[in-house]
Motif scaffolding. Structure first.
Motif, PDB file in Angstrom:
ATOM      1  N   GLY A   1     -25.955  52.486 -22.685  1.00  0.00           N
ATOM      2  CA  GLY A   1     -26.326  51.404 -23.216  1.00  0.00           C
ATOM      3  C   GLY A   1     -25.503  50.876 -24.243  1.00  0.00           C
ATOM      4  N   PRO A   2     -25.070  49.930 -24.762  1.00  0.00           N
ATOM      5  CA  PRO A   2     -24.423  48.581 -25.986  1.00  0.00           C
ATOM      6  C   PRO A   2     -24.412  49.714 -27.077  1.00  0.00           C
ATOM      7  CG  PRO A   2     -26.772  47.697 -25.377  1.00  0.00           C
ATOM      8  CD  PRO A   2     -27.412  48.850 -25.065  1.00  0.00           C
ATOM      9  N   ARG A   3     -23.393  49.949 -26.844  1.00  0.00           N
ATOM     10  CA  ARG A   3     -22.454  50.010 -28.163  1.00  0.00           C
ATOM     11  C   ARG A   3     -21.521  48.658 -29.795  1.00  0.00           C
ATOM     12  NH1 ARG A   3     -18.140  55.282 -25.911  1.00  0.00           N
ATOM     13  NH2 ARG A   3     -19.886  56.134 -24.511  1.00  0.00           N
ATOM     14  N   TYR A   4     -22.222  49.019 -30.732  1.00  0.00           N
ATOM     15  CA  TYR A   4     -22.120  47.926 -31.387  1.00  0.00           C
ATOM     16  C   TYR A   4     -20.630  48.076 -32.394  1.00  0.00           C
ATOM     17  CZ  TYR A   4     -26.647  46.595 -29.065  1.00  0.00           C
ATOM     18  OH  TYR A   4     -27.477  45.966 -28.517  1.00  0.00           O
ATOM     19  N   VAL A   5     -20.336  47.141 -33.071  1.00  0.00           N
ATOM     20  CA  VAL A   5     -19.136  47.415 -33.677  1.00  0.00           C
ATOM     21  C   VAL A   5     -19.319  46.010 -35.221  1.00  0.00           C
ATOM     22  CG1 VAL A   5     -16.882  47.470 -33.801  1.00  0.00           C
ATOM     23  CG2 VAL A   5     -17.393  48.010 -32.218  1.00  0.00           C
TER      24      VAL A   5
ATOM     25  N   ARG B   1     -22.027  41.913 -35.989  1.00  0.00           N
ATOM     26  CA  ARG B   1     -22.025  42.720 -35.170  1.00  0.00           C
ATOM     27  C   ARG B   1     -21.281  42.425 -33.502  1.00  0.00           C
ATOM     28  NH1 ARG B   1     -26.992  46.753 -33.626  1.00  0.00           N
ATOM     29  NH2 ARG B   1     -27.939  45.188 -32.408  1.00  0.00           N
ATOM     30  N   ARG B   2     -20.424  42.699 -32.914  1.00  0.00           N
ATOM     31  CA  ARG B   2     -20.417  42.892 -31.548  1.00  0.00           C
ATOM     32  C   ARG B   2     -20.351  44.330 -31.307  1.00  0.00           C
ATOM     33  NH1 ARG B   2     -15.369  44.223 -30.499  1.00  0.00           N
ATOM     34  NH2 ARG B   2     -13.859  45.691 -32.142  1.00  0.00           N
ATOM     35  N   LEU B   3     -20.307  43.814 -29.201  1.00  0.00           N
ATOM     36  CA  LEU B   3     -20.094  44.668 -28.472  1.00  0.00           C
ATOM     37  C   LEU B   3     -19.165  44.794 -27.842  1.00  0.00           C
ATOM     38  CD1 LEU B   3     -22.752  43.390 -24.989  1.00  0.00           C
ATOM     39  CD2 LEU B   3     -22.880  45.088 -26.868  1.00  0.00           C
ATOM     40  N   GLU B   4     -18.665  46.434 -28.009  1.00  0.00           N
ATOM     41  CA  GLU B   4     -17.668  46.741 -27.831  1.00  0.00           C
ATOM     42  C   GLU B   4     -16.671  46.449 -26.899  1.00  0.00           C
ATOM     43  OE1 GLU B   4     -17.410  50.870 -27.246  1.00  0.00           O
ATOM     44  OE2 GLU B   4     -17.388  51.019 -29.934  1.00  0.00           O
TER      45      GLU B   4
ATOM     46  N   GLY C   1     -14.547  33.959 -33.507  1.00  0.00           N
ATOM     47  CA  GLY C   1     -13.080  34.494 -32.641  1.00  0.00           C
ATOM     48  C   GLY C   1     -13.707  34.426 -31.469  1.00  0.00           C
ATOM     49  N   PHE C   2     -14.356  33.440 -31.121  1.00  0.00           N
ATOM     50  CA  PHE C   2     -14.573  33.126 -29.447  1.00  0.00           C
ATOM     51  C   PHE C   2     -13.390  32.768 -28.867  1.00  0.00           C
ATOM     52  CE2 PHE C   2     -19.442  32.347 -30.256  1.00  0.00           C
ATOM     53  CZ  PHE C   2     -19.376  33.513 -30.440  1.00  0.00           C
ATOM     54  N   ILE C   3     -13.010  32.845 -28.236  1.00  0.00           N
ATOM     55  CA  ILE C   3     -11.824  32.111 -26.706  1.00  0.00           C
ATOM     56  C   ILE C   3     -12.613  32.067 -25.930  1.00  0.00           C
ATOM     57  CG2 ILE C   3      -9.842  34.401 -27.928  1.00  0.00           C
ATOM     58  CD1 ILE C   3     -10.845  36.076 -24.870  1.00  0.00           C
ATOM     59  N   GLY C   4     -13.478  31.267 -25.244  1.00  0.00           N
ATOM     60  CA  GLY C   4     -13.878  31.430 -24.293  1.00  0.00           C
ATOM     61  C   GLY C   4     -15.215  30.734 -24.116  1.00  0.00           C
ATOM     62  N   THR C   5     -15.883  30.543 -22.894  1.00  0.00           N
ATOM     63  CA  THR C   5     -17.367  29.948 -23.249  1.00  0.00           C
ATOM     64  C   THR C   5     -18.135  30.664 -21.705  1.00  0.00           C
ATOM     65  OG1 THR C   5     -16.975  27.926 -21.472  1.00  0.00           O
ATOM     66  CG2 THR C   5     -17.346  27.938 -23.824  1.00  0.00           C
ATOM     67  N   PRO C   6     -18.787  31.294 -22.037  1.00  0.00           N
ATOM     68  CA  PRO C   6     -19.834  31.294 -22.925  1.00  0.00           C
ATOM     69  C   PRO C   6     -19.669  32.213 -23.455  1.00  0.00           C
ATOM     70  CG  PRO C   6     -20.696  32.287 -21.464  1.00  0.00           C
ATOM     71  CD  PRO C   6     -19.340  32.285 -20.695  1.00  0.00           C
ATOM     72  N   GLY C   7     -20.141  31.992 -25.091  1.00  0.00           N
ATOM     73  CA  GLY C   7     -20.215  32.899 -25.875  1.00  0.00           C
ATOM     74  C   GLY C   7     -21.779  32.739 -26.760  1.00  0.00           C
ATOM     75  N   LEU C   8     -22.525  33.893 -26.943  1.00  0.00           N
ATOM     76  CA  LEU C   8     -23.708  34.286 -27.539  1.00  0.00           C
ATOM     77  C   LEU C   8     -23.310  34.994 -28.803  1.00  0.00           C
ATOM     78  CD1 LEU C   8     -25.345  34.922 -23.980  1.00  0.00           C
ATOM     79  CD2 LEU C   8     -26.468  33.273 -25.297  1.00  0.00           C
ATOM     80  N   VAL C   9     -24.218  34.398 -29.594  1.00  0.00           N
ATOM     81  CA  VAL C   9     -24.667  34.946 -30.775  1.00  0.00           C
ATOM     82  C   VAL C   9     -26.616  35.561 -30.639  1.00  0.00           C
ATOM     83  CG1 VAL C   9     -25.444  35.849 -33.835  1.00  0.00           C
ATOM     84  CG2 VAL C   9     -23.150  33.922 -32.300  1.00  0.00           C
ATOM     85  N   ILE C  10     -26.978  36.476 -30.716  1.00  0.00           N
ATOM     86  CA  ILE C  10     -27.917  36.997 -30.937  1.00  0.00           C
ATOM     87  C   ILE C  10     -28.486  38.084 -31.815  1.00  0.00           C
ATOM     88  CG2 ILE C  10     -29.775  38.493 -29.169  1.00  0.00           C
ATOM     89  CD1 ILE C  10     -27.766  38.361 -26.685  1.00  0.00           C
ATOM     90  N   GLY C  11     -29.695  36.758 -32.604  1.00  0.00           N
ATOM     91  CA  GLY C  11     -29.564  37.547 -33.604  1.00  0.00           C
ATOM     92  C   GLY C  11     -28.359  37.752 -34.730  1.00  0.00           C
ATOM     93  N   ARG C  12     -28.045  39.116 -34.645  1.00  0.00           N
ATOM     94  CA  ARG C  12     -26.894  39.575 -35.494  1.00  0.00           C
ATOM     95  C   ARG C  12     -25.759  40.380 -34.391  1.00  0.00           C
ATOM     96  NH1 ARG C  12     -30.720  42.469 -36.220  1.00  0.00           N
ATOM     97  NH2 ARG C  12     -30.911  41.550 -38.406  1.00  0.00           N
ATOM     98  N   THR C  13     -26.096  39.855 -33.472  1.00  0.00           N
ATOM     99  CA  THR C  13     -25.310  40.411 -32.115  1.00  0.00           C
ATOM    100  C   THR C  13     -23.983  39.388 -31.420  1.00  0.00           C
ATOM    101  OG1 THR C  13     -26.680  42.482 -31.814  1.00  0.00           O
ATOM    102  CG2 THR C  13     -24.881  41.531 -30.122  1.00  0.00           C
ATOM    103  N   VAL C  14     -23.008  39.637 -31.704  1.00  0.00           N
ATOM    104  CA  VAL C  14     -21.711  39.524 -31.118  1.00  0.00           C
ATOM    105  C   VAL C  14     -21.210  39.236 -30.268  1.00  0.00           C
ATOM    106  CG1 VAL C  14     -19.659  37.156 -31.683  1.00  0.00           C
ATOM    107  CG2 VAL C  14     -21.532  37.467 -33.796  1.00  0.00           C
ATOM    108  N   LEU C  15     -21.625  37.877 -29.076  1.00  0.00           N
ATOM    109  CA  LEU C  15     -21.203  38.226 -27.778  1.00  0.00           C
ATOM    110  C   LEU C  15     -19.965  37.115 -26.831  1.00  0.00           C
ATOM    111  CD1 LEU C  15     -20.844  39.850 -25.045  1.00  0.00           C
ATOM    112  CD2 LEU C  15     -22.807  38.928 -23.995  1.00  0.00           C
ATOM    113  N   ASN C  16     -18.491  37.512 -26.419  1.00  0.00           N
ATOM    114  CA  ASN C  16     -18.100  36.459 -25.669  1.00  0.00           C
ATOM    115  C   ASN C  16     -17.891  37.119 -23.818  1.00  0.00           C
ATOM    116  OD1 ASN C  16     -14.443  34.674 -26.382  1.00  0.00           O
ATOM    117  ND2 ASN C  16     -16.744  34.238 -25.197  1.00  0.00           N
ATOM    118  N   GLY C  17     -18.556  35.802 -23.300  1.00  0.00           N
ATOM    119  CA  GLY C  17     -18.048  36.243 -21.727  1.00  0.00           C
ATOM    120  C   GLY C  17     -19.976  36.442 -21.456  1.00  0.00           C
TER     121      GLY C  17
END
Length: 272
Positions: A50-54, A63-66, A234-250
């Motif tokens: 499952g998702p691993r958060y850092v 936090r972000r996904l690994e 620290g986004f380097i391209g799109t899409p970017g998401l911040v779902i609540g406290r979880t940050v994801l680029n891609g």
């Protein structure tokens, strides 16, 4: 041996060959189906997968996904087409401004309405954004009220992207941002302001007001805030998401998207 007997043998042999052929075809089809089925399986939801958060240093509670997903980025082919860069002092000032109220800049004034806020950074020429938007729409449709999606236009592909981003932000002031976005996401290129205004008129927007808002300092400031937020996270391209406290680029699979949302639902509302 009679010709009729030989004919019978040949017929039986033909049936055997055809039977083997059908069997091999069925086996081959089953193998292909298994391969595609395995590829489509939600492996990210298996135990231990499952998702691993850092935690993001200096950006508590975010936090972000690994691992991120697939992104679209600007390329050297578009150098020189971008709008003039902000000065370094202006850029730093924008970053400090959004840092002073990160949740407000990301999620707007309704961050405490009970829904999970989703800050969505997109570019209308980003192919991965189109798939992610469909997945987000599916989630919202399946469980209304769970998510509140906040649009952040982040043009990274030059002058055409900048034009569309301004039009999208301006259309939001008339409550028609999403219809305009959907129409242009289906088109290969926004060539000029005239094409924007023609589509806007077809959708019922006040084109005089739209043109005025597109050129306004307020729309420019909103796009500047989005650039600053992308820099902060620290986004380097799109899409970017911040779902609540979880940050994801891609872009990610819908199953992983739903798992992140479930994980956020299990936590207290974000405080920042």
């Amino acid at each position: 041996m009679s010709s009729s007997h030989l004919s019978g043998i040949d017929g039986n042999a033909g049936e055997v060959v055809m039977t083997k052929g059908r069997r091999n075809l069925l086996i081959g089809g089953a193998i292909v189906g298994l391969i595609y089925g395995l590829r489509a399986a939600p492996w990210d939801l298996l135990p231990g997968r499952g998702p691993r958060y850092v935690a993001i240093e200096g950006l508590s509670p975010f936090r972000r996904l690994e691992e991120g997903g697939r992104i679209s980025t600007g390329s050297a082919a578009f150098v020189g087409l971008d709008p003039p860069d902000d000065s370094e002092s202006e850029r730093r000032g924008q970053i400090e401004l959004v840092r002073s109220d990160l949740c407000g800049a990301l999620f707007g004034p309704d961050a405490r309405d009970g829904a999970i806020p989703v800050a969505y950074f997109s570019e209308y020429r980003c192919p991965y954004c189109r798939k992610l938007e469909r997945d987000l729409a599916d989630v919202v449709e399946a469980d209304p009220g769970t998510l509140r999606v906040i649009q952040h236009e982040w043009p990274i592909f030059g002058a055409s992207s900048e034009l569309f981003a301004r039009a999208s932000v301006a259309a939001a002031r008339q409550g028609l941002q999403q219809p305009l976005r959907k129409r242009f996401m289906q088109m290969p290129l926004v060539a000029d302001e005239g094409s924007v205004l023609r589509v806007a008129a077809d959708l019922g927007l006040d084109t005089d007001r739209l043109a005025s808002d597109m050129a306004s300092a307020e729309v420019a400031a909103e796009l500047g805030r989005t650039r600053a937020l992308a820099s902060v996270f620290g986004f380097i391209g799109t899409p970017g998401l911040v779902i609540g406290r979880t940050v994801l680029n891609g872009a990610i699979s819908q199953s992983l998207l739903r798992q992140i949302i479930a994980d956020e639902t299990s936590l207290p509302p974000i405080e920042c």
